[in-house]
Design a protein around this motif. Sequence first.
Motif, PDB file in Angstrom:
ATOM      1  N   ASN A 127       0.828  -1.207   0.000  1.00  0.00           N
ATOM      2  CA  ASN A 127       0.000   0.000   0.000  1.00  0.00           C
ATOM      3  C   ASN A 127       0.862   1.256   0.000  1.00  0.00           C
ATOM      4  OD1 ASN A 127      -2.551   1.620   0.569  1.00  0.00           O
ATOM      5  ND2 ASN A 127      -1.319   2.091   2.383  1.00  0.00           N
ATOM      6  N   THR A 128       1.920   1.251   0.809  1.00  0.00           N
ATOM      7  CA  THR A 128       2.805   2.417   0.876  1.00  0.00           C
ATOM      8  C   THR A 128       3.469   2.682  -0.466  1.00  0.00           C
ATOM      9  OG1 THR A 128       3.223   2.060   3.232  1.00  0.00           O
ATOM     10  CG2 THR A 128       4.825   3.400   2.013  1.00  0.00           C
ATOM     11  N   ASN A 133       3.387   5.988  -5.523  1.00  0.00           N
ATOM     12  CA  ASN A 133       3.354   6.019  -6.983  1.00  0.00           C
ATOM     13  C   ASN A 133       2.337   7.040  -7.482  1.00  0.00           C
ATOM     14  OD1 ASN A 133       5.322   4.142  -7.730  1.00  0.00           O
ATOM     15  ND2 ASN A 133       3.910   2.407  -7.600  1.00  0.00           N
ATOM     16  N   GLU A 134       1.305   7.288  -6.665  1.00  0.00           N
ATOM     17  CA  GLU A 134       0.218   8.196  -7.039  1.00  0.00           C
ATOM     18  C   GLU A 134       0.248   9.481  -6.215  1.00  0.00           C
ATOM     19  OE1 GLU A 134      -1.738   7.404  -9.523  1.00  0.00           O
ATOM     20  OE2 GLU A 134      -0.783   5.456  -9.756  1.00  0.00           O
ATOM     21  N   LEU A 135       1.430   9.847  -5.713  1.00  0.00           N
ATOM     22  CA  LEU A 135       1.536  10.995  -4.806  1.00  0.00           C
ATOM     23  C   LEU A 135       1.024  12.283  -5.426  1.00  0.00           C
ATOM     24  CD1 LEU A 135       2.517  12.245  -2.159  1.00  0.00           C
ATOM     25  CD2 LEU A 135       4.789  12.468  -3.189  1.00  0.00           C
ATOM     26  N   GLU A 136       1.331  12.531  -6.698  1.00  0.00           N
ATOM     27  CA  GLU A 136       0.919  13.792  -7.313  1.00  0.00           C
ATOM     28  C   GLU A 136      -0.600  13.923  -7.364  1.00  0.00           C
ATOM     29  OE1 GLU A 136       2.794  14.811 -10.991  1.00  0.00           O
ATOM     30  OE2 GLU A 136       4.762  14.157 -10.326  1.00  0.00           O
ATOM     31  N   GLY A 137      -1.307  12.822  -7.608  1.00  0.00           N
ATOM     32  CA  GLY A 137      -2.766  12.862  -7.624  1.00  0.00           C
ATOM     33  C   GLY A 137      -3.339  13.189  -6.258  1.00  0.00           C
ATOM     34  N   TYR A 138      -2.732  12.626  -5.218  1.00  0.00           N
ATOM     35  CA  TYR A 138      -3.176  12.924  -3.851  1.00  0.00           C
ATOM     36  C   TYR A 138      -2.921  14.392  -3.532  1.00  0.00           C
ATOM     37  CZ  TYR A 138      -3.738  12.369   1.216  1.00  0.00           C
ATOM     38  OH  TYR A 138      -4.151  12.474   2.521  1.00  0.00           O
ATOM     39  N   ALA A 204      13.697   9.403  -0.780  1.00  0.00           N
ATOM     40  CA  ALA A 204      12.470   8.789  -0.250  1.00  0.00           C
ATOM     41  C   ALA A 204      11.437   9.886  -0.030  1.00  0.00           C
ATOM     42  CB  ALA A 204      12.755   8.050   1.051  1.00  0.00           C
ATOM     43  N   PRO A 205      10.151   9.563  -0.153  1.00  0.00           N
ATOM     44  CA  PRO A 205       9.104  10.584  -0.040  1.00  0.00           C
ATOM     45  C   PRO A 205       8.799  10.983   1.395  1.00  0.00           C
ATOM     46  CG  PRO A 205       8.133   8.443  -0.451  1.00  0.00           C
ATOM     47  CD  PRO A 205       9.614   8.246  -0.528  1.00  0.00           C
ATOM     48  N   LEU A 206       8.174  12.150   1.527  1.00  0.00           N
ATOM     49  CA  LEU A 206       7.643  12.609   2.812  1.00  0.00           C
ATOM     50  C   LEU A 206       6.141  12.404   2.810  1.00  0.00           C
ATOM     51  CD1 LEU A 206      10.061  14.733   1.870  1.00  0.00           C
ATOM     52  CD2 LEU A 206       9.452  15.810   4.037  1.00  0.00           C
ATOM     53  N   ALA A 207       5.608  12.002   3.951  1.00  0.00           N
ATOM     54  CA  ALA A 207       4.172  11.742   4.033  1.00  0.00           C
ATOM     55  C   ALA A 207       3.394  13.052   3.996  1.00  0.00           C
ATOM     56  CB  ALA A 207       3.848  10.973   5.309  1.00  0.00           C
ATOM     57  N   PRO A 208       2.368  13.139   3.157  1.00  0.00           N
ATOM     58  CA  PRO A 208       1.511  14.330   3.125  1.00  0.00           C
ATOM     59  C   PRO A 208       0.490  14.266   4.262  1.00  0.00           C
ATOM     60  CG  PRO A 208       0.747  12.746   1.521  1.00  0.00           C
ATOM     61  CD  PRO A 208       1.977  12.144   2.143  1.00  0.00           C
ATOM     62  N   PRO A 209      -0.238  15.353   4.493  1.00  0.00           N
ATOM     63  CA  PRO A 209      -1.247  15.330   5.568  1.00  0.00           C
ATOM     64  C   PRO A 209      -2.407  14.404   5.248  1.00  0.00           C
ATOM     65  CG  PRO A 209      -1.388  17.361   4.290  1.00  0.00           C
ATOM     66  CD  PRO A 209      -0.160  16.661   3.832  1.00  0.00           C
ATOM     67  N   VAL A 210      -3.008  13.852   6.311  1.00  0.00           N
ATOM     68  CA  VAL A 210      -4.186  13.000   6.201  1.00  0.00           C
ATOM     69  C   VAL A 210      -5.407  13.820   6.610  1.00  0.00           C
ATOM     70  CG1 VAL A 210      -5.298  10.866   6.981  1.00  0.00           C
ATOM     71  CG2 VAL A 210      -2.804  10.971   6.732  1.00  0.00           C
ATOM     72  N   TYR A 211      -6.504  13.631   5.886  1.00  0.00           N
ATOM     73  CA  TYR A 211      -7.764  14.324   6.185  1.00  0.00           C
ATOM     74  C   TYR A 211      -8.074  14.243   7.682  1.00  0.00           C
ATOM     75  CZ  TYR A 211     -12.753  15.428   6.005  1.00  0.00           C
ATOM     76  OH  TYR A 211     -13.988  15.992   6.209  1.00  0.00           O
ATOM     77  N   ARG A 257       9.633   7.225  -7.986  1.00  0.00           N
ATOM     78  CA  ARG A 257       8.459   6.350  -7.996  1.00  0.00           C
ATOM     79  C   ARG A 257       8.911   4.917  -8.221  1.00  0.00           C
ATOM     80  NH1 ARG A 257       5.354   6.443 -12.094  1.00  0.00           N
ATOM     81  NH2 ARG A 257       3.336   6.110 -11.093  1.00  0.00           N
ATOM     82  N   ALA A 258       8.390   4.008  -7.452  1.00  0.00           N
ATOM     83  CA  ALA A 258       8.724   2.595  -7.655  1.00  0.00           C
ATOM     84  C   ALA A 258       8.313   2.137  -9.046  1.00  0.00           C
ATOM     85  CB  ALA A 258       8.035   1.740  -6.588  1.00  0.00           C
ATOM     86  N   ALA A 259       7.259   2.761  -9.598  1.00  0.00           N
ATOM     87  CA  ALA A 259       6.778   2.398 -10.929  1.00  0.00           C
ATOM     88  C   ALA A 259       7.606   3.038 -12.040  1.00  0.00           C
ATOM     89  CB  ALA A 259       5.308   2.812 -11.085  1.00  0.00           C
ATOM     90  N   GLY A 260       8.578   3.881 -11.663  1.00  0.00           N
ATOM     91  CA  GLY A 260       9.419   4.533 -12.654  1.00  0.00           C
ATOM     92  C   GLY A 260       9.198   6.025 -12.699  1.00  0.00           C
TER      93      GLY A 260
END
Length: 567
Positions: A127-128, A133-138, A204-211, A257-260
């Motif tokens: 999941n992480t 991989n979809e960070l920009e969409g979030y 490595a990425p930084l975690a964005p805020p959660v709702y 991104r792990a997906a490239g």
Amino acid sequence: MTATAPPVPTRTDEGYAAVQQACQARGLGVARVADLAEGWLSVQVQGSRQCWDLDVSCKSDALTRLPSISLRKPTSLLAHVGYDGSVCVSDNQGLSLDPKRRPEIVAFTVLAAFDLLEKWDADAAANTVEFFNELEGYWLGLPDSARARATFEVDGTDRLLVAYLKPEKGTPKWYVTEREGKSPLAFDTKGLASHRALYVHFPAPLAPPVYPNKLGPEFIEAVLARMTATQRSLWDQLVGPSKNSPKRLVLLVSVPRAAGGLSLVGATFGAKTGKLDPTVGVTPLTVRRHTPTYMRERGGASLDLLDKHVVVLGCGAVGAVVADSLASTGIGRLTLVDGDNYSEDNVFRHIIDPCFIDMPKVIGLGFEFRRRYPGIRVTEVADWAQEWLKTANFDDIDAVVFAFGLPTLERSFSQAIRSKAKRRIPMLFTWLEPLDLGGHSVVTWTDEPGCLDCLYRDDEGQESLQGRTAFLEPNQVVSKNLTGCSSIFVPYGALQSRRTALMAAEHLLSALTMPGPSYRYWVGDGRIAAEQGLRTTPWRDEARSLSFEEASQRVFGRPCKRCRGTK
């Protein structure tokens, strides 16, 4: 006493009945909860580890795409779930829907969202990886997110940039570019205030805020805490003294991104006296990339072709479309050679805007290509190909396209380049038959048997002035004129020229990876030619039943005397 009619089921009632039936078929517990709003169905589905509260839209009369669905109040970062809980269930992969079966579409959407949530909830590590991989969409869904366009390459090289702010009603728009160099045509930064910007890359990425949390100063501080000494030096320059203080700054961060590829997110923030100003709000910045590499790959062009250089000799109706097709597939450098000016006679068969009438065709094409294909390099030679050939250097040329439609000239060029080129390159010759008879494309190489002269032989192998691939018998008048001798032209249509040009472009691209002479063509129905009493060749009828490989063997199977000694 009059009996009371039973209430008519609402769309949400029908949707819930379908969801119930679908869940029961899979042994899943489901319950209806208080609806989020009118037109929305809210249900709770029992998963293997938790219950999922889902809100699905039932507003549409006929669903032609899957309805919106959200996870109510998300409490953690889940792959393909947006900040506000929207679950990414879509029909973008070609799913076919029957709009009349609205309740079943609602049920399908609920179960699709449930399956997605269960999948990522069951495997925290996977999941992480998928979430980032979809960070920009979030990031796009974060509250108060602003938009930005950027022309700098997201390449992992830390550096200072410059940002321009364009105030607009609602959401302001940012433009981010390199500090040196000219902004592209799409960036109108004239009169806009400039701001400092910094781009850094982290492994490595930084975690964005959660709702329902928002992006704040703690994100900037977390970025600052991860910086290397070199990045920290750039940071000091970013927030250092300036004429105008306090100031608004832009920080952009890329992560792998792990997906490239790399994800890119950003934020704007305030600074004062060389430090982060916590009293100024932090605004999430979603960046759209206007860079040649990103737009090429996203638009379907090949990055492998970026360093290829193709020369197009003859930029008429066919040659211009060949050049445009090559540019659209990713060829990074084009040299356009044509001494002709654009005229009103060309407009309906050419791709250049009429505003270029009376100007060299290559100038109009060069302008169009630079505007349309960022990063492309175009050299315009507004002269005849014979003059270009006198000084041509083939050391950095990967292919040459001939779109003259003049056999004598093309044969002469073929012989000259074969003797002049010191490296192995393909030469493509393409031309149209008159009216609706068809089109041709021939590829030969500078250093091996199989040349354009191989086409000009009779059945006994003797030299001939008539091409053996011609669809029209020789010595027939097909030209027309509208105002006298000065307007003589060979009639063919725009669709025929574009069809030939597209075939030729595909032929050349395949030739770059498949050496050897080859021949391709298309055969038209010839109705217009027949109405005018024109005679066609036996080859036209025979070609219909042959594959390109068979036709190529017929033409090049036995090299002519000009090229048979080539090694």
